[in-house]
Design an enzyme around this catalytic site. Structure first.
Site, PDB file in Angstrom:
ATOM      1  N   HIS A  38       0.837  -1.194   0.000  1.00 35.43           N
ATOM      2  CA  HIS A  38       0.000   0.000   0.000  1.00 35.43           C
ATOM      3  C   HIS A  38       0.875   1.249   0.000  1.00 35.43           C
ATOM      4  CE1 HIS A  38       1.066  -0.488   4.239  1.00 35.43           C
ATOM      5  NE2 HIS A  38       0.744   0.788   4.443  1.00 35.43           N
ATOM      6  N   ASP A  66       0.568   5.222   1.710  1.00 35.57           N
ATOM      7  CA  ASP A  66      -0.145   5.793   2.846  1.00 35.57           C
ATOM      8  C   ASP A  66      -1.166   6.831   2.411  1.00 35.57           C
ATOM      9  OD1 ASP A  66       1.170   4.276   4.769  1.00 35.57           O
ATOM     10  OD2 ASP A  66       2.768   5.752   5.036  1.00 35.57           O
ATOM     11  N   HIS A  76       4.707   0.163   0.266  1.00 29.73           N
ATOM     12  CA  HIS A  76       5.474  -0.563   1.264  1.00 29.73           C
ATOM     13  C   HIS A  76       4.629  -1.656   1.905  1.00 29.73           C
ATOM     14  CE1 HIS A  76       3.639   2.910   3.310  1.00 29.73           C
ATOM     15  NE2 HIS A  76       3.630   2.174   4.412  1.00 29.73           N
ATOM     16  N   ARG A  82       5.875   6.734  13.561  1.00 22.87           N
ATOM     17  CA  ARG A  82       5.937   7.312  12.217  1.00 22.87           C
ATOM     18  C   ARG A  82       5.437   8.747  12.230  1.00 22.87           C
ATOM     19  NH1 ARG A  82       1.811   4.843   8.316  1.00 22.87           N
ATOM     20  NH2 ARG A  82       0.557   6.598   9.069  1.00 22.87           N
TER      21      ARG A  82
END
Length: 314
Positions: free
Chosen positions: A140, A142, A290, A305
């Site tokens: 996917h 983000d 990723h 993150r």
């Protein structure tokens, strides 16, 4: 690096460039790391150690806890554009230092759908053990359900399992470059719908998702976007959030999307990173997908993150 493909229509091409059912290629692929006409220059402030053919480089000789001067920031940005994901070993940043580093690329993004760390713009992933299971082990990009998907993200591993827990990234410029001509003709200029619900329904029930539907209505993005800094054409659909191609019948849309989703699975387009505590990865969300490998069982994997607000894809 470029792998020469035999002329279209030749017996060698017909034999080597076959695309079997399911979308996985056989034979040589074009593996071009840089945009056409890009002038490669030496790095004067850092050392780069390539980790893959077209994607992924470890950056050495830098302390991310210190402010970046203009020259260093420019060099890191060039490295990001050229390698798409950068790795920094043993940085051990505080959350504030991680945010400060990410702010060199713009405004920070908040995501109310994910657990917060130290601050509303820090997302914390605490996996394994008794933690609530989630499903990042899918290819996917983000927040493509936003009108302005993230430019990029800075991820730091604070606790690493004794084995497993790697992250993989895929180069979506290489994925686009290697699409068959007839597929490119079908998708160039097309748009697709992106929706947060399919991706997050794996985590939460309808009662949890309902309050966010007004904040995150479905949006349309190009199936093939143009990178705003390099001009590179990039495949921009993903399994988590892309639901259909606009204007196509559902059966045709599903068939095309299945084929496009499969391109992130090609190993030649990928890099895989084995984490150690304090390591940092910074990736270009516009140019990559990723996959967080979920192979560590009951062991803990804790990451934080920070994401940077991006532009509207075109």
């Amino acid at each position: 690096m470029t792998v020469t493909v035999p002329p279209a229509g030749s017996p060698t091409a017909l034999r080597e460039a076959r695309v079997p059912e399911g979308g996985m290629y056989e034979g040589p692929r074009t593996l071009r790391r840089l945009p056409e006409g890009w002038q490669e220059q030496p790095y004067r402030h850092v050392e780069l150690v390539p980790q893959g053919c077209t994607i992924g480089a470890e950056v050495r000789g830098i302390d991310l806890s210190r402010p970046l001067g203009p020259a260093l920031r420019e060099e890191l940005n060039r490295a990001l554009l050229e390698w798409k994901v950068l790795f920094f070993r043993a940085q051990h940043l505080t959350s504030a230092q991680q945010r400060d580093f990410a702010r060199n690329w713009g405004e920070l993004e908040t995501n109310p759908l994910l657990a917060r760390g130290a601050g509303e713009d820090v997302v914390r992933f605490d996996k394994g053990g008794d933690a609530t299971p989630t499903f990042e082990n899918v290819w996917h990009a983000d927040v493509t359900f936003r009108e302005r998907p993230a430019l990029g993200a800075v991820l730091q591993l604070r606790e690493v399992p004794p084995s497993g827990g790697d992250t993989m990234w895929a180069d979506m410029a290489a994925a686009y470059d290697n699409l068959p001509r007839d597929v490119k003709d079908r998708i160039d200029g097309a748009t697709a719908v992106h929706d947060f619900i399919p991706g997050f329904a794996r985590f939460y029930g309808p009662e949890k998702l309902a309050p966010f539907q007004d904040a995150f209505p479905p949006v349309e993005h190009p199936v093939v976007r143009t990178h705003p800094e390099t001009g590179r054409r990039l495949l921009f659909v993903n399994t988590s959030f892309t639901t259909r191609i606009t204007g196509m019948q559902r059966e045709e849309s599903d068939s095309v999307l299945r084929f496009l989703f499969q391109q992130a699975h090609v190993p030649e387009y990928q890099v895989r990173f084995r984490w150690q505590p304090g390591d940092v990865a910074f990736w270009d969300n516009r140019a990559t997908q990723h996959y967080a490998v979920n192979d560590y069982g009951s062991h803990h994997r804790v990451a934080e993150r920070v994401a940077v607000v991006g532009d509207r894809p075109y």
